[in-house]
Design a protein around this motif. Structure first.
Motif, mmCIF file in Angstrom:
data_model
loop_
_atom_site.group_PDB
_atom_site.id
_atom_site.type_symbol
_atom_site.label_atom_id
_atom_site.label_comp_id
_atom_site.label_asym_id
_atom_site.label_seq_id
_atom_site.Cartn_x
_atom_site.Cartn_y
_atom_site.Cartn_z
ATOM 1 N N LEU A 12 19.318 19.870 0.086
ATOM 2 C CA LEU A 12 19.897 18.527 0.017
ATOM 3 C C LEU A 12 19.589 17.839 -1.305
ATOM 4 O O LEU A 12 20.351 16.974 -1.747
ATOM 5 N N PRO B 114 23.216 16.883 -3.009
ATOM 6 C CA PRO B 114 23.206 15.648 -2.205
ATOM 7 C C PRO B 114 24.581 15.004 -2.116
ATOM 8 O O PRO B 114 25.368 15.031 -3.059
ATOM 9 N N CYS B 115 24.870 14.406 -0.952
ATOM 10 C CA CYS B 115 26.103 13.624 -0.784
ATOM 11 C C CYS B 115 26.006 12.308 -1.554
ATOM 12 O O CYS B 115 27.016 11.785 -2.041
ATOM 13 N N HIS C 244 20.613 10.383 -0.048
ATOM 14 C CA HIS C 244 20.255 11.692 0.496
ATOM 15 C C HIS C 244 19.209 12.359 -0.390
ATOM 16 O O HIS C 244 18.233 12.933 0.104
ATOM 17 N N TYR C 245 19.416 12.287 -1.701
ATOM 18 C CA TYR C 245 18.500 12.922 -2.642
ATOM 19 C C TYR C 245 17.097 12.327 -2.506
ATOM 20 O O TYR C 245 16.103 13.053 -2.376
ATOM 21 N N LYS D 204 15.778 10.540 -0.092
ATOM 22 C CA LYS D 204 15.165 10.741 1.221
ATOM 23 C C LYS D 204 14.637 12.166 1.356
ATOM 24 O O LYS D 204 13.522 12.381 1.870
ATOM 25 N N CYS E 229 27.797 13.504 6.347
ATOM 26 C CA CYS E 229 26.838 12.942 5.392
ATOM 27 C C CYS E 229 26.023 11.821 6.031
ATOM 28 O O CYS E 229 24.811 11.701 5.810
ATOM 29 N N LYS F 214 23.500 13.478 8.333
ATOM 30 C CA LYS F 214 22.404 14.126 7.586
ATOM 31 C C LYS F 214 21.320 13.115 7.250
ATOM 32 O O LYS F 214 20.111 13.391 7.396
ATOM 33 N N LEU F 215 21.736 11.950 6.768
ATOM 34 C CA LEU F 215 20.773 10.918 6.394
ATOM 35 C C LEU F 215 19.987 10.445 7.620
ATOM 36 O O LEU F 215 18.758 10.245 7.552
#
Length: 545
Positions: free
Chosen positions: A54, A58-59, A63-64, A66, A23, A26-27
């Motif tokens: 994502l 999302p984690c 994340h959402y 971005k 996670c 990913k970011l």
């Protein structure tokens, strides 16, 4: 390999990994991809898919947000790309790209009212003869005389008719709107013309439908099983008229931008649209059809699945008593997520809302004439949800495949075997006794000669009058137009019934159900037939002939 492509591949590699380290990575990758210089259409498509996935799974809220930020940037960049690259993104469904597609007359006329789409006529691909035949039906006679019998090409006919400098699509639509034809006939004529329209996919096409809905965060990873045990009820969400309008528009746009349509979404009775909360950030919208497009026996209700308010899948069910033919299409951007769980929630909703206990997926859903169904192993998707092959001869083969998989998790069912499975339908039954016949059996019986025996050479009006008399109804003029039309659609089947076997009370009960088929609440027809002894007697009688 360019650095942006390496970043995309790395993000793809860990996309389904929900561990804390993945996670964080990913970011970090999203940060680096924000505004990265992409050089190929494949890279744009890949980034679009990753951002949508994502946002759906999302984690964290970071994340959402971005992923949404990168997606907004993508939508703003695509219209300004070099022409050759924009052309490669044609019909990609990416926000900011363009779409050229053949759609129904009803949908084109609705889209033409949407200023955000800037819809325009791209082409009419019918032959000269087909164009002249279609125009003879929709044009005023004096206008049609301008092109009739002049042996002009299709293009030249339209050039003469469409006023220079005016909105060509709007003018073509106005002819169809003014034509005194039933809606179904207009669709046939429009289809004959082979009209293609062109529009730009709005940048907002994949952004959340409702900002007030909380984002569901997948801190514990994804559900890999359908969780087919006892399921909680889905909660209906009240909708304003504006929210219904937006929901139907977004559903139509999600399909049309992928060159797809389904009747319940295209011909949606907008004010009947319903929305249900299915849990885990999942919402399911139900779409009911305008009465002039309904089926004679089945009730076709479509659905759209939205995840964290983003459209992710669609489908529908053709319902008849307790039975429903059903299926799902998950948009490619969301595959690998919680599709099985989402579809099971759809089945739970149809059971809850309409009392359906018998779900059937046709061979096409498994891959018959559908290469994508074979590639994706669609049979196992349905099998894991509890569906079983209806062909007894194939069940043993399925059991052998299951045993092979249980012995070796790396075992993959051969495409040839999956094609054999796709020769059958699969069925899920929630109740052993509540089983309904396939309504297509009745149509087959009519083709075998029942209608000819009942109809002879009599006119439709005489046949209707005779049938109405047999049912004990004085006339249908008191009925609303939609209910009367439902009766006429069902009349060929009703004419082969021996009504002497039915009491006046039973006939009255059947007539009330037929009226429900054409009423504002078509769902009441489905549930009403489940509870009616007279309707069950009617079905048994038809099947015994």
């Amino acid at each position: 390999m360019t650095r942006p492509q390496w970043l995309l591949n790395e993000l793809s590699r860990i996309l389904y990994d929900g561990s804390p380290s993945a996670c964080r990575k990913k970011l970090h990758l999203l940060d680096q991809l924000d505004g990265a210089h992409l050089r190929t259409a494949t890279s744009f498509r890949q980034l679009h898919r990753l951002c949508l996935f994502l946002m759906a799974y999302p984690c964290s809220l970071q994340h959402y947000r971005k992923a949404e930020q990168v997606l907004r940037g993508l939508a703003g960049r695509i219209p300004n790309l070099p022409a050759t690259l924009r052309l490669r993104l044609e019909n990609s469904a990416l926000p900011g790209s363009t779409c050229t597609v053949s759609l129904s007359y009803h949908l084109v006329s609705r889209f033409n009212r949407e200023a955000t789409l800037s819809l325009r006529l791209f082409s009419v691909d019918a032959s000269a003869e087909e164009t002249e035949s279609a125009l003879s039906v929709v044009l005023p006679p004096l206008l049609f005389a301008a092109v009739a019998d002049r042996h002009l090409s299709a293009r030249r006919q339209l050039q003469l008719l469409l006023t220079h400098g005016k909105d060509a699509l709007g003018q073509l639509l106005s002819w169809f709107e003014a034509a005194e034809l039933p809606a179904s006939h207009k669709e046939l004529v429009w289809q004959q013309l082979k009209v293609y329209v062109h529009f730009a996919v709005p940048g907002s096409a994949y952004l959340p439908l409702n900002r007030q809905a909380p984002v569901y965060l997948h801190r514990q990873g994804l559900l890999r099983q359908a969780a087919t045990g006892r399921q909680s009820r889905l909660v209906k969400i009240p909708l304003t008229a504006a929210q219904q309008d937006e929901l139907v528009f977004r559903a139509r746009l999600a399909l049309a931008s992928r060159q797809r349509e389904t009747d319940p979404i295209t011909y949606a009775d907008v004010r009947k649209t319903e929305l249900f909360d299915a849990g885990r950030g999942l919402h399911i919208a139900l779409f009911y059809m305008l009465h002039e497009h309904r089926l004679p026996l089945e009730t076709y209700v479509g659905y759209l699945i939205v995840k964290n308010e983003i459209p992710m899948a669609y489908g529908g069910s053709w319902m008849f008593q307790w039975r429903a033919r059903t299926g799902i299409h998950v948009f490619s951007e969301f595959r690998g997520g919680e599709s099985a769980w989402a579809f099971f929630r759809v089945l739970r909703l149809y059971h809850q809302r309409f009392g359906v206990t018998q779900f059937v997926a046709d061979p096409f859903q498994l891959g018959y004439g559908n290469a994508d169904g074979i590639r994706s192993g669609a049979y196992w998707f349905y099998h894991r949800l509890g569906f079983r092959l209806t062909d007894p001869g194939l069940r043993r083969l399925a059991e052998l495949e299951e045993e092979a998989i249980s012995r070796d998790r790396r075992h993959r069912t051969a495409a040839a075997v999956l094609r054999r499975f796709a020769a059958s339908s699969v069925e899920l039954r929630l109740h052993a006794r509540k089983k309904s016949p396939d309504p297509r059996q009745f149509a087959e019986r009519l083709l075998q000669g029942g209608q000819r025996q009942a109809g002879a050479a009599a006119s439709p009006r005489l046949l209707h009058r005779r049938l109405i008399g047999q049912l004990g109804e004085r006339n249908l003029r008191r009925w609303p137009d939609a209910e009367r039309e439902a009766f006429y659609r069902m009349a060929p089947l009703l004419r082969v019934v021996n009504w002497q076997l039915f009491s006046p009370k039973e006939k009255g009960e059947i007539l009330q159900l037929i009226r429900r088929k054409g009423s504002d609440d078509e769902a009441a027809f489905v549930t009403g037939t489940q509870e009616s002894p007279a309707w069950q007697k009617l079905l048994d009688h038809l099947l015994s002939q």
